[in-house]
Design a protein around this motif. Structure first.
Motif, PDB file in Angstrom:
ATOM      1  N   ARG A 434       7.942  -3.979   6.157  1.00  0.00           N
ATOM      2  CA  ARG A 434       7.583  -3.022   4.862  1.00  0.00           C
ATOM      3  C   ARG A 434       6.596  -3.754   4.072  1.00  0.00           C
ATOM      4  O   ARG A 434       6.424  -4.923   4.081  1.00  0.00           O
ATOM      5  N   ASP A 435       5.986  -3.108   3.118  1.00  0.00           N
ATOM      6  CA  ASP A 435       4.987  -3.741   2.232  1.00  0.00           C
ATOM      7  C   ASP A 435       5.482  -4.356   0.830  1.00  0.00           C
ATOM      8  O   ASP A 435       7.003  -4.141   0.809  1.00  0.00           O
ATOM      9  N   ALA A 436       4.836  -4.661  -0.190  1.00  0.00           N
ATOM     10  CA  ALA A 436       5.338  -5.057  -1.402  1.00  0.00           C
ATOM     11  C   ALA A 436       6.282  -4.237  -2.204  1.00  0.00           C
ATOM     12  O   ALA A 436       6.908  -4.552  -3.223  1.00  0.00           O
ATOM     13  N   SER A 437       5.991  -2.900  -1.913  1.00  0.00           N
ATOM     14  CA  SER A 437       6.902  -1.751  -2.616  1.00  0.00           C
ATOM     15  C   SER A 437       7.898  -1.272  -1.896  1.00  0.00           C
ATOM     16  O   SER A 437       8.494  -0.118  -2.178  1.00  0.00           O
ATOM     17  N   PHE A 438       8.367  -2.018  -0.837  1.00  0.00           N
ATOM     18  CA  PHE A 438       9.356  -1.634  -0.057  1.00  0.00           C
ATOM     19  C   PHE A 438       9.217  -0.298   1.186  1.00  0.00           C
ATOM     20  O   PHE A 438      10.129   0.044   1.746  1.00  0.00           O
ATOM     21  N   ALA A 439       7.811   0.024   0.914  1.00  0.00           N
ATOM     22  CA  ALA A 439       7.348   1.064   1.961  1.00  0.00           C
ATOM     23  C   ALA A 439       7.030   0.692   3.237  1.00  0.00           C
ATOM     24  O   ALA A 439       6.405  -0.553   3.531  1.00  0.00           O
ATOM     25  N   THR A 440       7.514   1.459   4.085  1.00  0.00           N
ATOM     26  CA  THR A 440       7.105   1.284   5.596  1.00  0.00           C
ATOM     27  C   THR A 440       5.741   1.769   5.787  1.00  0.00           C
ATOM     28  O   THR A 440       5.172   2.296   5.197  1.00  0.00           O
ATOM     29  N   ASN A 441       5.441   1.761   7.199  1.00  0.00           N
ATOM     30  CA  ASN A 441       4.260   2.049   7.475  1.00  0.00           C
ATOM     31  C   ASN A 441       4.257   3.829   7.788  1.00  0.00           C
ATOM     32  O   ASN A 441       3.216   4.254   7.861  1.00  0.00           O
ATOM     33  N   VAL A 442       5.448   4.661   7.387  1.00  0.00           N
ATOM     34  CA  VAL A 442       5.324   5.810   7.656  1.00  0.00           C
ATOM     35  C   VAL A 442       5.401   6.322   5.949  1.00  0.00           C
ATOM     36  O   VAL A 442       6.205   5.849   5.205  1.00  0.00           O
ATOM     37  N   PRO A 443       4.593   7.209   5.706  1.00  0.00           N
ATOM     38  CA  PRO A 443       4.503   7.675   4.196  1.00  0.00           C
ATOM     39  C   PRO A 443       5.667   8.552   3.685  1.00  0.00           C
ATOM     40  O   PRO A 443       6.456   9.139   4.459  1.00  0.00           O
ATOM     41  N   GLY A 444       6.072   7.785   2.612  1.00  0.00           N
ATOM     42  CA  GLY A 444       7.404   8.295   1.977  1.00  0.00           C
ATOM     43  C   GLY A 444       8.782   7.779   2.510  1.00  0.00           C
ATOM     44  O   GLY A 444       9.813   8.253   2.157  1.00  0.00           O
ATOM     45  N   VAL A 445       8.708   6.921   3.321  1.00  0.00           N
ATOM     46  CA  VAL A 445       9.997   6.258   4.191  1.00  0.00           C
ATOM     47  C   VAL A 445       9.900   4.628   3.693  1.00  0.00           C
ATOM     48  O   VAL A 445       8.919   4.093   3.838  1.00  0.00           O
ATOM     49  N   PHE A 446      11.120   4.232   2.979  1.00  0.00           N
ATOM     50  CA  PHE A 446      11.309   3.000   2.542  1.00  0.00           C
ATOM     51  C   PHE A 446      12.378   2.270   3.210  1.00  0.00           C
ATOM     52  O   PHE A 446      13.107   2.969   3.777  1.00  0.00           O
ATOM     53  N   ALA A 447      12.283   1.083   3.357  1.00  0.00           N
ATOM     54  CA  ALA A 447      13.475   0.367   4.054  1.00  0.00           C
ATOM     55  C   ALA A 447      13.894  -0.991   3.080  1.00  0.00           C
ATOM     56  O   ALA A 447      13.205  -1.725   2.523  1.00  0.00           O
ATOM     57  N   ALA A 448      15.207  -1.027   3.250  1.00  0.00           N
ATOM     58  CA  ALA A 448      15.767  -2.065   2.282  1.00  0.00           C
ATOM     59  C   ALA A 448      17.271  -2.593   2.972  1.00  0.00           C
ATOM     60  O   ALA A 448      17.788  -2.004   3.731  1.00  0.00           O
ATOM     61  N   GLY A 449      17.662  -3.809   2.172  1.00  0.00           N
ATOM     62  CA  GLY A 449      18.892  -4.172   2.919  1.00  0.00           C
ATOM     63  C   GLY A 449      18.570  -5.055   4.271  1.00  0.00           C
ATOM     64  O   GLY A 449      17.569  -5.398   4.683  1.00  0.00           O
ATOM     65  N   ASP A 450      19.714  -5.264   4.852  1.00  0.00           N
ATOM     66  CA  ASP A 450      19.505  -6.098   5.844  1.00  0.00           C
ATOM     67  C   ASP A 450      18.712  -5.527   7.041  1.00  0.00           C
ATOM     68  O   ASP A 450      18.408  -6.350   8.069  1.00  0.00           O
ATOM     69  N   ALA A 451      18.711  -4.200   7.159  1.00  0.00           N
ATOM     70  CA  ALA A 451      17.866  -3.479   8.351  1.00  0.00           C
ATOM     71  C   ALA A 451      16.169  -4.055   7.979  1.00  0.00           C
ATOM     72  O   ALA A 451      15.592  -3.988   9.102  1.00  0.00           O
ATOM     73  N   ALA A 452      15.937  -4.325   6.934  1.00  0.00           N
ATOM     74  CA  ALA A 452      14.608  -4.986   6.670  1.00  0.00           C
ATOM     75  C   ALA A 452      14.434  -6.582   6.267  1.00  0.00           C
ATOM     76  O   ALA A 452      13.557  -7.317   6.923  1.00  0.00           O
ATOM     77  N   ARG A 453      15.415  -6.899   5.735  1.00  0.00           N
ATOM     78  CA  ARG A 453      15.639  -8.416   5.221  1.00  0.00           C
ATOM     79  C   ARG A 453      16.121  -9.339   6.375  1.00  0.00           C
ATOM     80  O   ARG A 453      15.659 -10.408   6.323  1.00  0.00           O
ATOM     81  N   GLY A 454      17.039  -8.745   7.228  1.00  0.00           N
ATOM     82  CA  GLY A 454      17.748  -9.454   8.099  1.00  0.00           C
ATOM     83  C   GLY A 454      19.132  -9.797   7.293  1.00  0.00           C
ATOM     84  O   GLY A 454      19.356  -9.541   6.463  1.00  0.00           O
ATOM     85  N   GLN A 455      20.019 -10.117   8.163  1.00  0.00           N
ATOM     86  CA  GLN A 455      21.486 -10.464   7.888  1.00  0.00           C
ATOM     87  C   GLN A 455      21.451 -11.409   6.780  1.00  0.00           C
ATOM     88  O   GLN A 455      21.133 -12.161   6.509  1.00  0.00           O
ATOM     89  N   SER A 456      22.372 -10.780   5.496  1.00  0.00           N
ATOM     90  CA  SER A 456      22.025 -11.686   4.439  1.00  0.00           C
ATOM     91  C   SER A 456      23.492 -11.299   3.533  1.00  0.00           C
ATOM     92  O   SER A 456      24.444 -10.900   4.065  1.00  0.00           O
ATOM     93  N   LEU A 457      23.677 -11.802   2.294  1.00  0.00           N
ATOM     94  CA  LEU A 457      24.661 -11.891   1.581  1.00  0.00           C
ATOM     95  C   LEU A 457      25.006 -10.162   0.945  1.00  0.00           C
ATOM     96  O   LEU A 457      23.812  -9.610   0.736  1.00  0.00           O
ATOM     97  N   ILE A 458      26.081  -9.884   0.441  1.00  0.00           N
ATOM     98  CA  ILE A 458      26.348  -8.530  -0.349  1.00  0.00           C
ATOM     99  C   ILE A 458      25.364  -8.555  -1.589  1.00  0.00           C
ATOM    100  O   ILE A 458      25.051  -7.583  -2.003  1.00  0.00           O
ATOM    101  N   VAL A 459      25.286  -9.831  -2.379  1.00  0.00           N
ATOM    102  CA  VAL A 459      24.573  -9.672  -3.567  1.00  0.00           C
ATOM    103  C   VAL A 459      23.225  -9.265  -3.255  1.00  0.00           C
ATOM    104  O   VAL A 459      22.394  -8.725  -4.174  1.00  0.00           O
ATOM    105  N   TRP A 460      22.548 -10.044  -2.209  1.00  0.00           N
ATOM    106  CA  TRP A 460      21.295  -9.499  -1.681  1.00  0.00           C
ATOM    107  C   TRP A 460      21.085  -8.037  -1.502  1.00  0.00           C
ATOM    108  O   TRP A 460      20.186  -7.375  -1.720  1.00  0.00           O
ATOM    109  N   ALA A 461      22.176  -7.588  -0.591  1.00  0.00           N
ATOM    110  CA  ALA A 461      22.148  -6.141  -0.298  1.00  0.00           C
ATOM    111  C   ALA A 461      22.102  -5.126  -1.497  1.00  0.00           C
ATOM    112  O   ALA A 461      21.340  -4.066  -1.679  1.00  0.00           O
TER     113      ALA A 461
END
Length: 495
Positions: A434-461
């Protein structure tokens, strides 16, 4: 500050736990109900109201900790709830499940036990529900824009709630039959009872968020079809692709992934099953992995009546105090911690061959051996040094009828077809790029949480959910007043 000398006169006091012999006979939360409120105001008084509160930086949510500590010390619960919810959608979750990096960053922790920030947070959240300080907050008007959120873990729920409150029409898609992600089927009820989750979901429904369960995007509904039906899509599926252990004997029956085992135990609690088909009852159990998931397996196996339970940690046993050279304050240190599950295993003596709390440190699995029927019967291990090299002459075997692999997760599960159908680019670690605005390479599609960051804590999620909501809101409307506590490339404080 409620008491300027509170940190000098009041010792740290944590939320007391129920006796081990009592709590291992049920699945209720381990702490004594109602025992937190009588002590928490004095504990909040220990906050020094620092000029530079490092607890803010240690928590990715940016929680206003000194502010709500002061309000709790004065017993102004309504204002404390307002300040807490200003930065955290689900403080009753984090107050129970987060390992509290904020306490590691507490200035008092430089030379004293930290303020019980996590307990104060939990007390505020619970009191807020009791007093009705958390009513639904539906938007005043709708924007006419629609958003699909894929995944109902803490990231997906936080993003959905923020976007709904901003006036967008939001639908959350969850592949399981119930909402909550790992909070539903991965976290045992003795850590967080499910009614806390249900209560928030009802609040979200009342605000207007729609939920679609038993719907795997990519399988039950095409990813491209979903994208065409909504103005924006947020992927918050988590990092559910578990890591494997490639050693001889892995194919034996009874060698299972932790996330095959824990959901079944949770389904028993939900009433779906009378008993788990992987129950540890009467079995010698070995858990491979020293993290929180391994501890969850430990507490679950103890409650199921295992004959013995041993947990293997490949790292050496850490010390009781912070190593100031390797992990200086205010970073989160690797120190010896005794979870409720380890306390139970230690007191009950579940692992005669291990240390007092059922853990074997600096232990590496070599292979599994089984019987003529192809079932696992032993785990063979060896002690290792700091560089994970075997120590000669330290090999031994542990009896094992059930082996649980709790080795963490590597990225999003691709079996549903979501990633491939959308043509999403992946990063070098297998997470969604994803880019600096959480956007993926597909227009209109964003990615967040462990799917993009990797395994982390609930506060980061949750922080990711709030931040991606702001990014999506800006994408849809050209501006946003939603808070964005973190960026996609932010990382925890470390040396």
């Amino acid at each position: 500050m409620g008491d300027p000398r509170g940190f000098l006169t009041t010792p740290r006091q944590d939320w007391p736990r129920r006796p081990v012999g009592e709590r291992v006979r049920d699945w209720d939360e381990v702490c004594v109900p109602g025992a937190l409120l009588p002590i928490i105001s004095k504990q909040a008084d220990r906050c020094m109201d620092c000029g530079i509160p490092f607890c803010h930086e240690a928590c990715p949510l940016g929680n206003l900790i000194p502010e709500w500590n002061d309000l709790v010390a004065r017993e102004d619960w309504r204002q404390a709830s307002d300040r807490l919810h200003a930065t955290n959608n689900f403080p009753e979750f984090t107050g129970r499940l987060c390992p509290a990096p904020c306490e590691a960053g507490c200035v008092l922790a430089i030379n004293q036990p930290a303020v019980t920030i996590k307990n104060v947070e939990c007390a505020i959240a619970d009191r807020a529900w009791e007093e009705g300080f958390t009513p639904p907050r539906p938007p005043d008007r709708l924007t006419g824009r629609t958003v699909a959120v894929i995944g109902s873990g803490p990231t997906g729920l936080a993003a959905a709630q923020q976007l709904t409150r901003a006036g967008h029409t939001v639908a959350v898609y969850e592949r399981d039959d119930r909402l909550g992600g790992l909070m539903r089927y991965g976290i045992p009820a003795f850590k967080m009872e499910k009614h806390h989750l249900e209560r928030r979901l009802e609040q979200m429904r009342a605000e207007g968020t729609k939920f679609r369960t038993s719907t795997a995007v990519g399988r039950d509904v095409g990813a491209d079809e979903l994208r065409s039906r909504y103005d924006a899509v947020v992927i918050a599926t988590g990092a559910t692709a578990w890591r494997e252990l490639d050693v001889p004997g892995r194919e034996l029956a009874g060698v299972q992934q932790a996330m095959e085992y824990l959901p079944l135990a949770n389904r028993v609690g939900e009433g779906d099953l009378d008993s788990s088909p992987m129950s540890a009852a009467g079995k010698h159990v070995v858990i491979v992995g020293g993290g929180d998931t391994g501890a969850d397996c430990l507490g679950t196996a103890v409650r199921e009546g295992a004959a013995s339970v041993t947990q293997l940690d490949i790292y050496a046993q850490p010390g009781a105090e912070r190593d100031e050279d390797a992990e200086p304050w205010p970073t989160y240190p690797r120190i010896y911690r005794l979870s409720a599950a380890h306390e139970e295993a230690g007191e009950l003596g579940t692992a005669p061959a291990a240390d007092a709390d059922a853990r074997l440190f600096a232990a590496s699995t070599l292979r599994f051996t089984g019987d003529a029927d192809g079932r696992v019967r032993a785990l063979h291990l060896v002690e290792v040094d700091a560089r994970r090299r075997p120590r000669p002459g330290t090999g031994r075997a542990l009896p094992a009828d059930l082996v649980l692999l709790a080795l963490g997760f590597s990225g999003p599960d691709r079996t549903d077809g979501l990633v491939d159908q959308l043509g999403l680019e992946l990063g070098p670690r297998g997470t969604i790029a994803r880019d600096a605005s959480f956007a993926t390479n597909v227009p209109g599609v964003f990615a967040a949480g462990d799917a993009a960051r990797g395994q982390s804590l609930i506060v980061w999620a949750i922080a990711e959910g709030r931040a991606v909501a702001a990014a999506v809101d800006h994408h849809l409307t050209g501006s946003s007043r939603l808070p964005a506590p973190i960026g996609p490339y932010d990382r925890p404080m470390a040396v």
